[in-house]
Design an enzyme around this catalytic site. Structure first.
Site, mmCIF file in Angstrom:
data_model
loop_
_atom_site.group_PDB
_atom_site.id
_atom_site.type_symbol
_atom_site.label_atom_id
_atom_site.label_comp_id
_atom_site.label_asym_id
_atom_site.label_seq_id
_atom_site.Cartn_x
_atom_site.Cartn_y
_atom_site.Cartn_z
ATOM 1 N N SER A 82 70.673 59.214 17.772
ATOM 2 C CA SER A 82 70.587 60.504 17.120
ATOM 3 C C SER A 82 71.376 61.536 17.927
ATOM 4 C CB SER A 82 69.122 60.869 17.031
ATOM 5 O OG SER A 82 68.985 61.969 16.213
ATOM 6 N N LYS A 115 77.065 68.857 8.897
ATOM 7 C CA LYS A 115 75.950 67.931 9.107
ATOM 8 C C LYS A 115 75.279 67.728 7.754
ATOM 9 C CE LYS A 115 71.934 67.135 12.090
ATOM 10 N NZ LYS A 115 71.208 66.435 11.058
ATOM 11 N N CYS A 402 32.304 67.637 0.784
ATOM 12 C CA CYS A 402 33.596 67.030 0.439
ATOM 13 C C CYS A 402 33.871 67.150 -1.058
ATOM 14 C CB CYS A 402 33.603 65.566 0.860
ATOM 15 S SG CYS A 402 35.083 64.694 0.336
HETATM 16 S S1 IVH Z 1 77.176 61.756 14.231
HETATM 17 C C1 IVH Z 1 75.546 59.413 17.857
HETATM 18 N N1 IVH Z 1 78.126 63.226 12.223
HETATM 19 O O1 IVH Z 1 72.649 63.719 11.598
HETATM 20 C C2 IVH Z 1 76.116 60.159 16.721
HETATM 21 N N2 IVH Z 1 75.839 62.636 12.214
HETATM 22 O O2 IVH Z 1 71.124 64.490 13.980
HETATM 23 C C3 IVH Z 1 75.211 60.350 15.579
HETATM 24 N N3 IVH Z 1 74.587 63.443 10.280
HETATM 25 O O3 IVH Z 1 71.548 60.496 12.470
HETATM 26 C C4 IVH Z 1 75.697 60.799 14.296
HETATM 27 N N4 IVH Z 1 76.273 64.450 9.279
HETATM 28 O O4 IVH Z 1 72.157 60.958 10.002
HETATM 29 C C5 IVH Z 1 77.053 62.618 12.767
HETATM 30 N N5 IVH Z 1 79.064 64.483 10.495
HETATM 31 C C6 IVH Z 1 78.014 63.880 11.042
HETATM 32 C C7 IVH Z 1 76.741 63.915 10.433
HETATM 33 C C8 IVH Z 1 75.668 63.277 11.056
HETATM 34 C C9 IVH Z 1 74.985 64.155 9.225
HETATM 35 C C10 IVH Z 1 73.200 62.984 10.533
HETATM 36 C C11 IVH Z 1 73.078 61.536 10.904
HETATM 37 C C12 IVH Z 1 72.482 61.516 12.282
HETATM 38 C C13 IVH Z 1 71.844 62.871 12.372
HETATM 39 C C14 IVH Z 1 71.814 63.311 13.826
#
Ligand code: IVH
Length: 661
Positions: A82, A115, A402
């Protein structure tokens, strides 16, 4: 003759691929849906006449194969970890300072991407052909969803060149697709999905690929691996290469030379997030150079070279119309705010959790007040504060009895929660059964809300162990229960007796003991009785079990009612002992099997278990990756597929030999 048919077929497929790419990847169709359908029909007609010419990467093969019996767990080539989060500009700049310090002031850039708020998935191509898709799962192993992913049109079934690559990205459902789906659920009287992300997950992780096919999922890619490592020297080049290979890559990305550029990109998209066709919950920034990424390395949970900048939560005001209480499986009463429906960042919210009485006191909230709601990502919306007290406001009072069973409600000293103390409260029992049967727990398919209500209300199930004594005859008496489904359910329940100890442990519903902790406990003790008999101190021998979890486990087994349940489950033949799987290097390590037909002595579950114990994998469908198809009587289409692909076919005796060898 055949060669001209082959040419025609090739030409139709090329056309369809081209138009799929324009429509689903670039969002820029050049022909109408009707024209596309006409080409597809031509192809299907030819393929029907010449089934020997059908290949798995034909555009006609997307429509969704046969439903499967269960998901197969597959290990990822490298863990899908993550990201650490940055809340606000300050934390983003902190991250940049750490990167700069690590790289000792040498120049670097960021690849900034949206993201996407969906679920991540890895897709493998072999010889340039779509071969396997795996959900993130716990990051180390995920679920194989190949047939489902095949129906997602923005995933090409073949790419240029005969490369073996792995592509990672996010499966998302567009806002439109989400609204349509929820409208359909509402019309059918089914429960609606809370947000597009849950809906995407619920659409991908289904046993029937035709459901996935009907859901308009999209796959945006952001990682490209070859031979287990990034395929390009920089993230930016990977994204460009993905695009060139025919994958969908978000258009909204930027190579940022400075932290100020990056902050500007984040602010830009935070203001415009609602203008996109799908949900985003932030921006991901990755140090662009792979060589620098390698030097920055990883912490235990996340890379040091990337960060997720999270947008601020979304808020809205509305009127609190009522407060109802919900009884959970531990008997806890959770007050729930019933709200005048309001749109919070694209999602209609009509309920919010109020947690407990203390929370209601802290907020000073009363029925009739106007409140401020907040929704952050997938988190259930919560009430932030009272905006305006209602004119005829009315205080909420926790019921003394309840609402489900009329049992007494008590709130123990020092505890925030009020509980129904009737251990036989049907609400508690229902919740416990649903948890017990749930996916990833005992995996009893077919035991849903409506049925559980009937089972409890008719007194057929008074405690969980009663499930194992249900008969086909009893079930047939119930509403909406046919002979077939009754049989299937009895056999599913029976099959769950084979679930390994970690599943049984998490099924018991011990507070704080989920799938992961259960696995650690089973690894450390190998035996349910040893766990039940262990002291709080001893329990902490298991990985990740601290004092709080240990106390919860000890308390659980201290209660007579729970010990009785354990005894009944023992009598029903559930797995109380656990043999640790050989991590690597079992006799069948690295081999993938597919089972088909009826084997002479082993049930499918048994065969699967023995193969997995020996380190092998069992897949649901035959592909080039399959090493052996184990065929029994009345083997079906899988056998045909094996012959077509030249996969070795063996019988049970041979399998048993291999297990012994
Ligand atoms: S990189 C080790 N790129 O966000 C690198 N993740 O908070 C991990 N996600 O599990 C992922 N858009 O499900 C990456 N452009 C993006 C992303 C992305 C969404 C999600 C993904 C990941 C989570 C991490």
């Amino acid at each position: 003759m055949t060669s001209s048919v082959q040419q025609k077929i090739d030409h139709l497929r090329e056309q369809l691929r081209h138009h799929e790419y324009l429509y689903y990847v670039l969002d820029a169709p050049e022909i109408s849906d009707a024209e596309y359908d006409a080409i597809m029909r031509d192809l299907q007609a030819l393929e029907q006449k010449h089934p020997e010419l059908i290949t798995p990467d034909s555009p006609s093969q997307r429509v969704g194969g046969k439903p499967r019996e269960g998901f197969v767990k597959v290990r990822h080539s490298t863990p899908m970890l993550s990201l650490d989060n940055a809340m606000g500009e300050g934390e983003l700049r902190d991250f940049d300072r750490r990167v700069r310090g690590f790289l000792k002031n040498e120049p670097y850039a960021y690849a900034a991407e949206l993201k996407l708020d969906g679920l991540s998935m890895a897709v493998h191509y072999r010889d340039g052909k779509f071969a396997q898709a795996i959900t993130r799962g716990d990051g180390v192993t995920g679920e194989e969803v190949t047939e489902n992913a095949r129906t997602i049109r923005s995933i090409p079934l073949r790419i240029k060149g005969q490369r073996d690559i792995e592509v990672r990205g996010e499966v998302v459902l567009t806002r439109k697709g989400f609204e349509k789906l929820n409208a359909e659920c509402a019309a059918a009287g089914l429960r609606q999905f809370a947000n597009p992300r849950n809906a995407a997950a619920g659409s991908l992780r289904v046993l029937d690929p035709s459901i996935t096919a009907s859901r308009q999922l999209d796959f945006f890619t952001y990682f490209l691996f070859e031979r287990g490592a990034p395929a390009c020297p920089s993230q930016w080049e990977s994204l460009e290469t993905l695009k060139d290979l025919g994958f969908k890559v978000s258009l909204h990305r930027k190579r940022c030379q400075t932290i100020d550029d990056l902050v500007a990109f984040c602010n830009h998209w935070e203001e415009r997030r609602e203008s996109l066709g799908f949900e985003i919950d932030g921006v991901v920034a990755k140090v662009d150079s792979v060589e620098q990424q390698e030097r920055l390395g990883w912490t235990a949970r996340a890379p040091r070279w990337a960060i997720a900048y999270k947008f601020a939560a979304r808020q809205a005001e509305t009127v609190l119309e009522d407060i109802t209480v919900n009884v959970g499986r531990t008997g806890t009463l959770t007050p729930t705010a019933m709200l005048q429906p309001v749109n919070v960042g694209g999602v209609t919210v009509s309920r919010a959790t109020l947690h407990n009485e203390d929370e209601i006191d802290r907020l000073g909230v009363e029925i009739g007040d106007t409140v401020l709601l907040e929704r952050a990502g997938d988190v259930i919306p919560h009430v932030v504060r009272v905006v305006k007290p209602g004119e005829h406001r009315r205080k909420f009072k926790m019921p003394s009895h309840c609402p489900v069973c009329g049992g007494e409600i008590v709130r123990a000293e020092g505890e925030a929660a009020s509980r129904c103390i009737n251990t036989n409260c049907p609400a508690r029992l229902k919740e416990s059964i649903l948890h017990f049967a749930g996916r990833g727990v005992m995996d009893i398919d077919g035991l849903g809300d409506a049925l559980v209500n009937q089972l409890v209300d008719h007194g057929l199930v008074r405690n969980i162990a009663d499930l194992y004594r249900l008969t086909r005859e009893q079930l047939i008496e119930l509403e909406r229960m046919g002979k077939k489904s009754a049989e299937k359910l009895v056999s599913n329940i029976d099959a769950s007796r084979k679930q390994p100890l970690p599943r049984v442990l998490s099924a018991l519903g011990i507070p704080f003991v989920g799938e992961r902790t259960a696995q650690f406990l089973a690894d450390a003790f190998g035996d349910l009785d040893a766990i039940a008999g262990a002291s709080e101190g001893e329990l902490q021998r298991a990985e990740e079990v601290g004092p709080k979890v240990a106390r919860s486990i000890a308390r659980f087994f201290h209660e007579k009612r729970n010990r009785d349940l354990v005894e009944s489950l023992r009598a029903e033949g559930l797995q109380f002992k656990y043999e640790r799987r050989p991590a690597e290097g079992g006799k069948l390590a690295g081999l993938t099997f597919v089972l088909t037909g009826t084997l002479p002595s082993l049930t499918r579950e048994e065969a699967k278990e023995r193969i997995e114990k020996a380190g092998g994998k069992v897949a649901g469908s035959v592909s080039r990756k399959t090493n052996y198809v184990v065929a029994g009587e009345e083997a079906g289409s899988k056998l045909g597929k094996a012959n077509e692909l030249g996969v070795a076919v063996i019988d049970e005796a041979k399998l048993v030999d291999m297990l012994k060898a």
